[in-house]
Design an enzyme around this catalytic site. Structure first.
Site, PDB file in Angstrom:
ATOM      1  CD  GLU A 127      -3.008   1.213   0.310  1.00 53.12           C
ATOM      2  OE1 GLU A 127      -2.752   1.339  -0.810  1.00 53.12           O
ATOM      3  OE2 GLU A 127      -3.975   1.137   0.855  1.00 53.12           O
ATOM      4  CB  THR A 180      -3.833   7.770  -2.459  1.00 56.02           C
ATOM      5  OG1 THR A 180      -4.906   6.717  -3.075  1.00 56.02           O
ATOM      6  CG2 THR A 180      -3.820   7.794  -0.872  1.00 56.02           C
TER       7      THR A 180
HETATM    8  N1  HSE Z   1      -7.058   6.834   4.496  1.00 55.67           N
HETATM    9  C1  HSE Z   1      -6.422   6.789   3.025  1.00 55.67           C
HETATM   10  C2  HSE Z   1      -6.630   8.219   2.417  1.00 55.67           C
HETATM   11  C3  HSE Z   1      -7.272   5.927   2.212  1.00 55.67           C
HETATM   12  O1  HSE Z   1      -7.774   8.805   2.818  1.00 55.67           O
HETATM   13  O2  HSE Z   1      -5.843   8.877   2.275  1.00 55.67           O
HETATM   14  C4  HSE Z   1      -6.741   5.880   0.861  1.00 55.67           C
HETATM   15  O3  HSE Z   1      -5.643   4.943   0.645  1.00 55.67           O
END
Ligand code: HSE
Length: 305
Positions: A127, A180
């Protein structure tokens, strides 16, 4: 010699739980195949549905797979096939499905030395390659199923909460890509004290609501005063969709993960279907193509097929 697995899509954050809350979806997900080969190490031999690197160290599945076998004496290699159905940059855990799937599949072929909970650590390595940050709010629900809370990262402490019976999720995926890393870059590094109080009150309320099956409390708690105000501008028509979805009776609505997908949480299938229609009608007014998914919460997480 070979395993085939289903790696489900997930919704992270759930409004008040940035980087700590997530849930697992039922009928949306990728497939992966893992095969023992004589050449030691990890190879990626086939990718369909997405244009992703075959080079193991540049592929989230490859990185997670390498993390699982690191420092283990394994006298065979593993070939991985990745069949993507979850679009990259959609906000429903595409990279996490690959990372969690790789950790799970490799673990199966090497005799299952790790529990699903232990695999979260390895999946987070994959990730991190995609998002630049080691968060577990997608990989945890992808592996464990249900709702998950990352109570702490150091050490990693993840709690699974089985979903209340009547929870349905509806997801609108506009066909635009939000990376992201970009969605994280728009966030402020500090939070005003009052907003922090509101946010942790809501997170506590959400957890209490899930355990007690109090749908009204779940609805009151599905609010985000910290992240959504900065990110919603990345998603065309977000405010309008949210307004209509709440009017139609959804318990809550927000940005799925880093976006651009928008999710709604509903009590019961009938309201979820009404909300799905409302989302479609609203987004049909834009020039952006989209998909709408309706799903119960998947309690199993990643599974062997
Ligand atoms: N918690 C993460 C974000 C989830 O909102 O950036 C996306 O990978």
């Amino acid at each position: 010699m070979e395993v085939r697995i289903f790696c489900p899509a997930t919704i992270a954050n759930l409004n008040c739980g940035f980087d700590v809350m997530g849930l697992c979806l039922e009928n949306i997900g990728d497939e992966m195949i893992f095969r023992k080969i004589t050449t030691k190490g990890i190879q990626i031999t086939n990718i369909t549905g997405a244009d992703l690197p075959y080079e193991v160290s540049k592929n989230v599945a490859g990185v997670a797979a390498l993390a699982v076998i690191e420092n283990r004496d394994i006298d065979f290699g593993i070939a991985i096939e990745i069949h993507k159905k979850i679009k990259a940059g959609s906000g429903i855990g595409s990279s996490s499905a690959s990372a969690a799937g790789a950790a799970f599949g490799v673990n199966e072929l090497i005799g299952r030395p790790f529990s699903k909970k232990e695999l979260i650590h390895f999946a987070m390595k994959g990730e991190a390659l995609a998002s630049g940050s080691e968060h577990a709010d997608n990989v945890a629900p992808c592996l464990l199923g249900g709702f998950t809370l990352v109570r702490g990262y150091n050490p990693l402490d993840v709690i699974k909460i089985t979903s209340p019976e009547k929870i349905y999720a509806v997801v609108l995926h506009p066909h635009i890509e939000v990376k992201t890393a970009d969605a994280r870059a728009v966030l402020e590094p500090t939070i005003p004290f009052q907003k922090a109080i509101t946010q942790w009150g809501n997170l506590g309320g959400l957890i209490a609501g899930l355990y007690t099956e109090d749908y009204s409390l779940i609805g009151r708690s599905l609010q985000d005063v910290v992240v959504e105000p900065f990110r919603k501008h990345l998603i065309p028509h977000f405010d309008k969709v949210k307004e209509i979805v709440l009017q139609e009776g959804a318990l809550g609505c927000g940005i799925s993960g880093a976006g651009p997908s928008i999710f709604a949480i509903c009590e019961g299938k009938q309201i979820a279907e009404t909300v799905a229609v409302a989302m479609k009608n609203e987004y049909s007014k834009t020039k952006i193509t989209f998909d709408v998914y309706l799903s119960r919460v998947n309690d199993k997480g990643v599974t062997l097929l």
